[in-house]
Write an enzyme that holds these catalytic residues in place. Sequence first.
Site, PDB file in Angstrom:
ATOM      1  N   GLU A 177     -18.295  -3.151  16.853  1.00  0.00           N
ATOM      2  CA  GLU A 177     -17.517  -4.240  16.254  1.00  0.00           C
ATOM      3  C   GLU A 177     -16.225  -4.402  17.066  1.00  0.00           C
ATOM      4  O   GLU A 177     -15.746  -5.497  17.314  1.00  0.00           O
ATOM      5  CB  GLU A 177     -17.192  -3.904  14.788  1.00  0.00           C
ATOM      6  CG  GLU A 177     -16.387  -4.985  14.100  1.00  0.00           C
ATOM      7  CD  GLU A 177     -16.279  -4.784  12.596  1.00  0.00           C
ATOM      8  OE1 GLU A 177     -17.240  -4.284  11.976  1.00  0.00           O
ATOM      9  OE2 GLU A 177     -15.215  -5.110  12.049  1.00  0.00           O
TER      10      GLU A 177
ATOM     11  N   SER B 194     -13.394  -0.179  11.050  1.00  0.00           N
ATOM     12  CA  SER B 194     -14.770   0.163  11.460  1.00  0.00           C
ATOM     13  C   SER B 194     -14.940   0.001  12.968  1.00  0.00           C
ATOM     14  O   SER B 194     -14.544  -1.017  13.534  1.00  0.00           O
ATOM     15  CB  SER B 194     -15.775  -0.753  10.771  1.00  0.00           C
ATOM     16  OG  SER B 194     -15.743  -0.524   9.388  1.00  0.00           O
TER      17      SER B 194
ATOM     18  N   ARG C  40     -19.375 -10.628  11.456  1.00  0.00           N
ATOM     19  CA  ARG C  40     -18.353 -10.116  12.392  1.00  0.00           C
ATOM     20  C   ARG C  40     -18.505 -10.704  13.790  1.00  0.00           C
ATOM     21  O   ARG C  40     -18.337 -10.008  14.798  1.00  0.00           O
ATOM     22  CB  ARG C  40     -18.390  -8.581  12.460  1.00  0.00           C
ATOM     23  CG  ARG C  40     -18.097  -7.888  11.161  1.00  0.00           C
ATOM     24  CD  ARG C  40     -16.749  -8.265  10.538  1.00  0.00           C
ATOM     25  NE  ARG C  40     -16.789  -7.902   9.134  1.00  0.00           N
ATOM     26  CZ  ARG C  40     -17.091  -8.756   8.144  1.00  0.00           C
ATOM     27  NH1 ARG C  40     -17.291 -10.040   8.393  1.00  0.00           N
ATOM     28  NH2 ARG C  40     -17.142  -8.335   6.905  1.00  0.00           N
TER      29      ARG C  40
HETATM   30  C1  LIG Z   1      -7.101  -0.523   9.115  1.00  0.00           C
HETATM   31  C2  LIG Z   1      -8.040  -1.628   9.526  1.00  0.00           C
HETATM   32  C3  LIG Z   1      -8.920  -2.157   8.601  1.00  0.00           C
HETATM   33  C4  LIG Z   1      -9.794  -3.205   8.958  1.00  0.00           C
HETATM   34  N1  LIG Z   1     -10.627  -3.723   8.018  1.00  0.00           N
HETATM   35  C5  LIG Z   1     -11.403  -4.787   8.328  1.00  0.00           C
HETATM   36  C6  LIG Z   1     -12.236  -5.403   7.336  1.00  0.00           C
HETATM   37  O1  LIG Z   1     -12.255  -5.014   6.182  1.00  0.00           O
HETATM   38  N2  LIG Z   1     -12.975  -6.483   7.711  1.00  0.00           N
HETATM   39  C7  LIG Z   1     -12.963  -6.978   8.984  1.00  0.00           C
HETATM   40  O2  LIG Z   1     -13.642  -7.962   9.253  1.00  0.00           O
HETATM   41  N3  LIG Z   1     -12.191  -6.395   9.937  1.00  0.00           N
HETATM   42  C8  LIG Z   1     -11.426  -5.332   9.653  1.00  0.00           C
HETATM   43  N4  LIG Z   1     -10.645  -4.744  10.620  1.00  0.00           N
HETATM   44  C9  LIG Z   1     -10.708  -5.244  12.005  1.00  0.00           C
HETATM   45  C10 LIG Z   1      -9.712  -6.361  12.315  1.00  0.00           C
HETATM   46  O3  LIG Z   1      -8.706  -6.403  11.346  1.00  0.00           O
HETATM   47  C11 LIG Z   1     -10.401  -7.738  12.390  1.00  0.00           C
HETATM   48  O4  LIG Z   1     -11.420  -7.730  13.370  1.00  0.00           O
HETATM   49  C12 LIG Z   1      -9.385  -8.841  12.734  1.00  0.00           C
HETATM   50  O5  LIG Z   1      -9.942 -10.087  12.435  1.00  0.00           O
HETATM   51  C13 LIG Z   1      -8.929  -8.819  14.190  1.00  0.00           C
HETATM   52  O6  LIG Z   1      -7.876  -9.761  14.313  1.00  0.00           O
HETATM   53  P1  LIG Z   1      -6.755  -9.579  15.425  1.00  0.00           P
HETATM   54  O7  LIG Z   1      -5.854 -10.744  15.365  1.00  0.00           O
HETATM   55  O8  LIG Z   1      -6.128  -8.243  15.313  1.00  0.00           O
HETATM   56  O9  LIG Z   1      -7.640  -9.705  16.747  1.00  0.00           O
HETATM   57  P2  LIG Z   1      -7.623  -8.781  18.044  1.00  0.00           P
HETATM   58  O10 LIG Z   1      -8.012  -7.400  17.674  1.00  0.00           O
HETATM   59  O11 LIG Z   1      -6.344  -8.934  18.784  1.00  0.00           O
HETATM   60  O12 LIG Z   1      -8.770  -9.456  18.876  1.00  0.00           O
HETATM   61  C14 LIG Z   1     -10.120  -9.450  18.423  1.00  0.00           C
HETATM   62  C15 LIG Z   1     -10.951 -10.379  19.331  1.00  0.00           C
HETATM   63  O13 LIG Z   1     -10.515 -11.708  19.152  1.00  0.00           O
HETATM   64  C16 LIG Z   1     -10.037 -12.260  20.389  1.00  0.00           C
HETATM   65  N5  LIG Z   1      -8.898 -13.093  20.013  1.00  0.00           N
HETATM   66  C17 LIG Z   1      -7.814 -12.737  19.243  1.00  0.00           C
HETATM   67  N6  LIG Z   1      -7.040 -13.812  19.019  1.00  0.00           N
HETATM   68  C18 LIG Z   1      -7.646 -14.855  19.661  1.00  0.00           C
HETATM   69  C19 LIG Z   1      -7.341 -16.236  19.797  1.00  0.00           C
HETATM   70  N7  LIG Z   1      -6.250 -16.779  19.236  1.00  0.00           N
HETATM   71  N8  LIG Z   1      -8.181 -17.022  20.520  1.00  0.00           N
HETATM   72  C20 LIG Z   1      -9.281 -16.493  21.106  1.00  0.00           C
HETATM   73  N9  LIG Z   1      -9.623 -15.198  21.017  1.00  0.00           N
HETATM   74  C21 LIG Z   1      -8.807 -14.394  20.294  1.00  0.00           C
HETATM   75  C22 LIG Z   1      -9.706 -11.075  21.276  1.00  0.00           C
HETATM   76  O14 LIG Z   1      -9.846 -11.384  22.638  1.00  0.00           O
HETATM   77  C23 LIG Z   1     -10.775 -10.079  20.824  1.00  0.00           C
HETATM   78  O15 LIG Z   1     -11.987 -10.380  21.460  1.00  0.00           O
HETATM   79  C24 LIG Z   1      -9.769  -3.693  10.277  1.00  0.00           C
HETATM   80  C25 LIG Z   1      -8.867  -3.164  11.210  1.00  0.00           C
HETATM   81  C26 LIG Z   1      -7.998  -2.144  10.847  1.00  0.00           C
HETATM   82  C27 LIG Z   1      -7.020  -1.602  11.842  1.00  0.00           C
END
Ligand SMILES: Cc1cc2nc3c(=O)[nH]c(=O)nc-3n(C[C@H](O)[C@H](O)[C@H](O)COP(=O)(O)OP(=O)(O)OC[C@H]3O[C@@H](n4cnc5c(N)ncnc54)[C@H](O)[C@@H]3O)c2cc1C
Length: 329
Positions: free
Chosen positions: A321, A251, A202
């Site tokens: 996380e 999480s 992660r």
């Molecule tokens: C219901 C639910 C279930 C989930 N289950 C899982 C799971 O099973 N496994 C898991 O790993 N995660 C899980 N997550 C967490 C989440 O889905 C992951 O962490 C996901 O990869 C975040 O992606 P995001 O685009 O939403 O990033 P964001 O939440 O928007 O950002 C996350 C981080 O990445 C940075 N960021 C985003 N995009 C960029 C970019 N293009 N360039 C540079 N930095 C960037 C942001 O600044 C921040 O630091 C879950 C979340 C939810 C709501």
Amino acid sequence: MNDDVELIGDEELGGEGAADANAATILDASLREELAAIAGDGVRFDEPMRRHTTLKIGGPADAFVQPATPAQLGEVVRFAHRRGVPITVVGGGSNLLVRDGGIRGIALHTGRLRGLELVDGTRIRVEAGVSTGKVLSLALKHDLGGIEFLGGVPGSVGGGMIMNAGTYLGEFKDVTSWVESVRLGDGELVRRDNAACGFRYRDSNLPPTEVVVRAELALRPRPRAEIEAEVKALRKRRSEREPKKVASNGSTFKNPPNDFAGRLIEAAGCKGWSEGDAVCSPVHANWLVNTGRATASELLRLIARVRARVVEVHGIELHLEVKVLGDDA
Ligand SMILES: Cc1cc2nc3c(=O)[nH]c(=O)nc-3n(C[C@H](O)[C@H](O)[C@H](O)COP(=O)(O)OP(=O)(O)OC[C@H]3O[C@@H](n4cnc5c(N)ncnc54)[C@H](O)[C@@H]3O)c2cc1C
């Protein structure tokens, strides 16, 4: 910063460009005009971040900017550098806790970078704003395995790379050939191969001073029925264990080595604890959820209480996380 925040540890509270605790906008009228000229209809001012996070929490961003192309993104980045405007990058908002004062300067959202193509039969080139679900669908359509682990993982490819998102079936580390980013500051494009991305549980070494814009995934042929069966099993397992229909980030804490954050929190007696509408889910203790109108400060208070209790009972410090961004109200 308040006491709750200090308990969390500075290294987890950043977000490149997250500004100091002044909730007033730092974008005056002339900067807004200049930014609007560059980003066109891809900018909204004083935009509530709760609209862009799965937790449905977060104060306003001075400017919420969605560049249409990597080139436009480069222009926005150079403008920000020239004018001393901080940039905070946001993806799908599925792992973000944005504080109640919101984000000073620019919240740079990759949602319009939606390029997605199959190359040479087994590789997928994908822009940062594409959802993980869309990538999985394309792989399925072409009978390509390797990313079954994305079943039920929300968010964008950019956020997924930063987080090395995954499940027990695998993670982005296993399939990523290279990642391209635009450097905050000079707007230059940088390409890194898998090893240089420093993917780990992660987390990654992708620097907070860059915006991920594109990546290539290397997949392998696999019968569609097998892919479907594996994704279905993963989704079923998730739906049996995870809270449903509630605003969350999934999480909240990372699992410590050889254990599970959810098990530790539950054994420490925190299940069901609440601060306002922020609740430690009775279904899965590692999901600290928003059951209604929770504020970021309530959620941060709950995080601090749970964390302190787990240290007290187990002597183990849990690490977030979830990424905490922005200013206090
Ligand atoms: C219901 C639910 C279930 C989930 N289950 C899982 C799971 O099973 N496994 C898991 O790993 N995660 C899980 N997550 C967490 C989440 O889905 C992951 O962490 C996901 O990869 C975040 O992606 P995001 O685009 O939403 O990033 P964001 O939440 O928007 O950002 C996350 C981080 O990445 C940075 N960021 C985003 N995009 C960029 C970019 N293009 N360039 C540079 N930095 C960037 C942001 O600044 C921040 O630091 C879950 C979340 C939810 C709501």
